[in-house]
Scaffold this active site. Sequence first.
Site, mmCIF file in Angstrom:
data_model
loop_
_atom_site.group_PDB
_atom_site.id
_atom_site.type_symbol
_atom_site.label_atom_id
_atom_site.label_comp_id
_atom_site.label_asym_id
_atom_site.label_seq_id
_atom_site.Cartn_x
_atom_site.Cartn_y
_atom_site.Cartn_z
ATOM 1 N N LYS A 41 1.056 4.299 -2.800
ATOM 2 C CA LYS A 41 0.689 5.666 -2.461
ATOM 3 C C LYS A 41 1.861 6.631 -2.609
ATOM 4 O O LYS A 41 1.672 7.809 -2.890
ATOM 5 C CB LYS A 41 0.127 5.719 -1.034
ATOM 6 C CG LYS A 41 -1.278 5.124 -0.935
ATOM 7 C CD LYS A 41 -2.247 5.843 -1.869
ATOM 8 C CE LYS A 41 -3.653 5.314 -1.781
ATOM 9 N NZ LYS A 41 -4.597 6.009 -2.676
ATOM 10 N N TYR B 269 0.847 -1.207 0.000
ATOM 11 C CA TYR B 269 0.000 0.000 0.000
ATOM 12 C C TYR B 269 0.876 1.248 0.000
ATOM 13 O O TYR B 269 0.639 2.187 -0.768
ATOM 14 C CB TYR B 269 -0.901 -0.016 1.230
ATOM 15 C CG TYR B 269 -1.760 1.229 1.397
ATOM 16 C CD1 TYR B 269 -2.923 1.392 0.650
ATOM 17 C CD2 TYR B 269 -1.395 2.220 2.291
ATOM 18 C CE1 TYR B 269 -3.706 2.527 0.804
ATOM 19 C CE2 TYR B 269 -2.168 3.356 2.449
ATOM 20 C CZ TYR B 269 -3.316 3.505 1.708
ATOM 21 O OH TYR B 269 -4.094 4.636 1.859
#
Length: 293
Positions: free
Chosen positions: A169, A165
């Site tokens: 990002k 993740y």
Amino acid sequence: MTFHPDTLPDLKGKVFIVTGGNSGIGYFTVTHLAEHGAHVYMCARSIEKGVAAIASIKKMYPLANIDLLQMDLMDLTSVVAVAKHFLSSKLPYTAWHEAQWQTNYLTHWVLTEHLLPMMLRTAKTLPPGSVRIANLTSAGYLSAPNGGINFPDLSLKDAGPMARYGQSKLVNKYGPGSASARNGEGEIWLSCVHPGMVETNLVTAVGDEASDIKPVLPVFRLFGMIMSADKGSYTSLFLVASQDMKPEQSGTYCEIHKRLVEPRWQCSAAKDANLAERLEAWTKEEMKSEGWI
């Protein structure tokens, strides 16, 4: 908090594309834009859920001008089809890339790459700030692996879900700068958004992948650290539609509610221009070789 969607101007004649528009932050972004007269294209994987979301919005705003585009962020074929459909005014985990890398980054890069020539042509005919892009990032990029991007193993097979993740990002934080570098004419305002901790269906959607963060969510809720999806949309709305946004705010990292700042924690990878350039070159070469651009 100094911005509220009620301060948005009349958006009639403006066109917006919102990915993930049938739920969470995307749903409220569509709602507020449509409320102010914009023509909004809601991208959703499920036609059924998209239709239901539009019906829900039209109960509040019967004159809302919303069209549905079926787009599965896990299927780049559908992303390219949506871009071509939009430009012509007609329209699971893939075998290609790790889920979060594709959903959070590659999908939006490919969509932007297809739409950018049209956006540049439009920007040339309108005042600065008329054409804007906002990428959703997260302070969670701090969980990216050492060095920021693991090019030899972008799927991070041996890492946990938070590392995957964080990497996805982190590259979203580069996105606006990369698009800006390609902007040779016209003026497109570009920003990346950290919306804060927002109550959305993300944890439910990713299932076991969210095992690292599920245990702490009740604590965050107890102390009021998680905001509603509606309030979570305010930062994006400010950056794509507010008349109060200034030219110098383009290209910035925007935290909660219009607070435009550098990351509050030092993270060298987040500011590494060479890494951003390497990512842009890799993405363009990879997406070309796979036939997406």
